[in-house]
Scaffold this active site. Structure first.
Site, PDB file in Angstrom:
ATOM      1  N   CYS A 254       0.831  -1.206   0.000  1.00 24.08           N
ATOM      2  CA  CYS A 254       0.000   0.000   0.000  1.00 24.08           C
ATOM      3  C   CYS A 254       0.867   1.258   0.000  1.00 24.08           C
ATOM      4  O   CYS A 254       1.738   1.425   0.861  1.00 24.08           O
ATOM      5  CB  CYS A 254      -0.920  -0.004   1.225  1.00 24.08           C
ATOM      6  SG  CYS A 254      -1.990   1.436   1.238  1.00 24.08           S
TER       7      CYS A 254
ATOM      8  N   GLY B 211      -6.864  -6.129 -11.354  1.00 21.79           N
ATOM      9  CA  GLY B 211      -7.563  -5.147 -10.527  1.00 21.79           C
ATOM     10  C   GLY B 211      -8.396  -4.210 -11.384  1.00 21.79           C
ATOM     11  O   GLY B 211      -9.502  -4.558 -11.823  1.00 21.79           O
TER      12      GLY B 211
HETATM   13  C1  LIG Z   1      -8.343   2.082  -5.407  1.00 24.16           C
HETATM   14  C2  LIG Z   1      -7.325   1.008  -5.147  1.00 24.16           C
HETATM   15  C3  LIG Z   1      -7.352   0.327  -3.940  1.00 24.16           C
HETATM   16  C4  LIG Z   1      -6.403  -0.681  -3.684  1.00 24.16           C
HETATM   17  N1  LIG Z   1      -6.472  -1.365  -2.494  1.00 24.16           N
HETATM   18  C5  LIG Z   1      -5.593  -2.388  -2.264  1.00 24.16           C
HETATM   19  C6  LIG Z   1      -5.689  -3.190  -1.095  1.00 24.16           C
HETATM   20  O1  LIG Z   1      -6.585  -3.021  -0.234  1.00 24.16           O
HETATM   21  N2  LIG Z   1      -4.763  -4.171  -0.917  1.00 24.16           N
HETATM   22  C7  LIG Z   1      -3.776  -4.421  -1.848  1.00 24.16           C
HETATM   23  O2  LIG Z   1      -2.956  -5.318  -1.664  1.00 24.16           O
HETATM   24  N3  LIG Z   1      -3.697  -3.697  -2.986  1.00 24.16           N
HETATM   25  C8  LIG Z   1      -4.579  -2.707  -3.209  1.00 24.16           C
HETATM   26  N4  LIG Z   1      -4.521  -2.023  -4.394  1.00 24.16           N
HETATM   27  C9  LIG Z   1      -3.552  -2.436  -5.436  1.00 24.16           C
HETATM   28  C10 LIG Z   1      -4.214  -3.462  -6.387  1.00 24.16           C
HETATM   29  O3  LIG Z   1      -4.507  -4.666  -5.695  1.00 24.16           O
HETATM   30  C11 LIG Z   1      -3.271  -3.797  -7.561  1.00 24.16           C
HETATM   31  O4  LIG Z   1      -2.065  -4.290  -7.048  1.00 24.16           O
HETATM   32  C12 LIG Z   1      -2.990  -2.585  -8.439  1.00 24.16           C
HETATM   33  O5  LIG Z   1      -4.175  -1.870  -8.720  1.00 24.16           O
HETATM   34  C13 LIG Z   1      -2.300  -2.997  -9.739  1.00 24.16           C
HETATM   35  O6  LIG Z   1      -3.113  -3.900 -10.455  1.00 24.16           O
HETATM   36  P1  LIG Z   1      -4.019  -3.422 -11.693  1.00 24.16           P
HETATM   37  O7  LIG Z   1      -3.107  -2.677 -12.649  1.00 24.16           O
HETATM   38  O8  LIG Z   1      -4.565  -4.708 -12.254  1.00 24.16           O
HETATM   39  O9  LIG Z   1      -5.067  -2.514 -11.137  1.00 24.16           O
HETATM   40  C14 LIG Z   1      -5.428  -1.004  -4.660  1.00 24.16           C
HETATM   41  C15 LIG Z   1      -5.431  -0.326  -5.876  1.00 24.16           C
HETATM   42  C16 LIG Z   1      -6.355   0.669  -6.134  1.00 24.16           C
HETATM   43  C17 LIG Z   1      -6.322   1.376  -7.476  1.00 24.16           C
END
Ligand SMILES: Cc1cc2nc3c(=O)[nH]c(=O)nc-3n(C[C@H](O)[C@H](O)[C@H](O)COP(=O)(O)O)c2cc1C
Length: 320
Positions: free
Chosen positions: A98, A223
């Site tokens: 995070c 995500g």
């Molecule tokens: C709004 C938001 C909230 C997120 N909350 C978490 C979380 O609670 N725990 C976590 O491990 N990663 C969190 N992430 C990171 C995502 O799990 C992921 O690693 C990141 O978005 C990259 O993947 P993506 O490009 O497929 O979105 C969050 C990302 C976003 C954008």
């Protein structure tokens, strides 16, 4: 190959997990992080983040949900992990990614990537505290301000006893800016014996293919990509079966999903948040559906969920 729905605080809650796992193609979900700082939290806290714990820890479609914990004190995380295991969590994931300043200032999330020995201590303590049949996994970024420790961190997590490591292929400093550095995943996968899950910037089947080819990984987490393109997991599955490419879910199907989502959100009993969640999803859908961008313009100033849904319905009538 497995596909995991990424934990996303404020976006992927039980309602969104329900909607997206109904569509299909997702093998596992991870809850939003539960921050634990100085005591064992009551069951209500964990049930708030993961109400599925009361339903066999699965979404209504039957997909398991692991609970993610975040904190910097090994004993506090371990005690909370042991407690959440008694509530029926089928797996515990530990957040080392995070980037939020408020979180990092309080010694949790990505800031811990500066000290591989601390990652090791946290994972080892959680592993020790949780019954051996419950998997403990971790999710990390490639580093805090640079990538110099990415292998040390991955090895420390494995040595601590994690059974799986998800890597969001960016540093904390890189935030959520493209590109994701998939090329760093291959050396991690080669150095570790446990499965490495590739994460970051998979928005389409082509991105999935590129990430797989560059990283050599068999396991993936999506995500923002699947929020913006809810049929993404099905499209990937069709590609892997060598079927004809699956068409994008139609705009009409998306409008149906929005209405179902609204019906689920009613149980939040918080119209402001309900309206906020609807707007948030419609905005994110704009990345794939230009109709969503137009719809967002129509609803952005509306305050009541029922007003938003009226516009969604009118939109469907127009597109029928
Ligand atoms: C709004 C938001 C909230 C997120 N909350 C978490 C979380 O609670 N725990 C976590 O491990 N990663 C969190 N992430 C990171 C995502 O799990 C992921 O690693 C990141 O978005 C990259 O993947 P993506 O490009 O497929 O979105 C969050 C990302 C976003 C954008």
């Amino acid at each position: 190959m497995t596909l995991t729905l990424a934990p996303m605080e404020g976006v992927v809650d039980a309602y969104m997990r329900d909607i997206l796992t109904r569509i299909g193609g997702i093998d596992l979900c991870v809850s939003e992080f539960v921050r634990v700082s100085n005591h064992v939290y009551p069951a209500s806290k964990f049930l708030g983040y993961c109400p599925e714990l009361e339903q066999n820890a699965c979404t209504p479609a039957g997909i398991p949900v692991h609970v993610q914990l975040m904190g910097g004190d090994p004993l506090v995380i371990a005690d909370n992990a042991a407690f959440v295991a008694t509530l029926g969590a089928p797996g515990i994931d530990i957040n080392f990614g995070c980037p939020a300043k408020t979180v990092n200032r309080r010694d949790a999330g990505a800031t811990l990537l500066q000290w591989p020995d601390r990652l090791h201590a946290i994972v080892a303590e959680v592993r020790r505290a949780v019954p051996s049949h419950i998997p403990v996994s971790a999710k990390m970024r490639l580093g805090f301000s640079d990538k110099s420790l990415y292998l040390d961190n991955a090895l420390a997590i494995e040595a601590g006893g994690a059974e799986k490591l998800t890597v969001h292929a960016r540093t904390k400093l890189e935030g959520y800016r493209a590109p994701a550095h998939w090329e760093f995943l291959a050396p991690i996968r080669e150095a570790l014996k446990i499965p490495v899950v590739a994460n970051g910037e998979i928005w389409t089947v082509d991105d999935y293919r590129a990430c797989r080819d560059i990283s050599g990984c068999d396991h993936f987490m999506v995500g923002r990509g699947i929020i913006a393109r809810p049929g993404l997991a099905l499209e990937i599955a069709a590609m892997l079966r060598a079927d004809d490419p699956l068409a994008l879910l139609s705009w009409g199907e998306i409008l149906d999903l929005l209405e179902t989502y609204d019906r689920l959100l009613v149980s939040m009993d918080n119209p402001n948040r309900q309206a906020g969640r609807l707007k948030q999803w419609i905005k994110l859908l704009g990345r794939t559906y230009e109709q969503a961008t137009e719809l967002f313009q129509e609803i952005r100033r509306l305050k009541e969920p029922c007003e938003i849904v009226d516009v969604v319905r009118a939109n469907r009538d127009r597109h029928a």
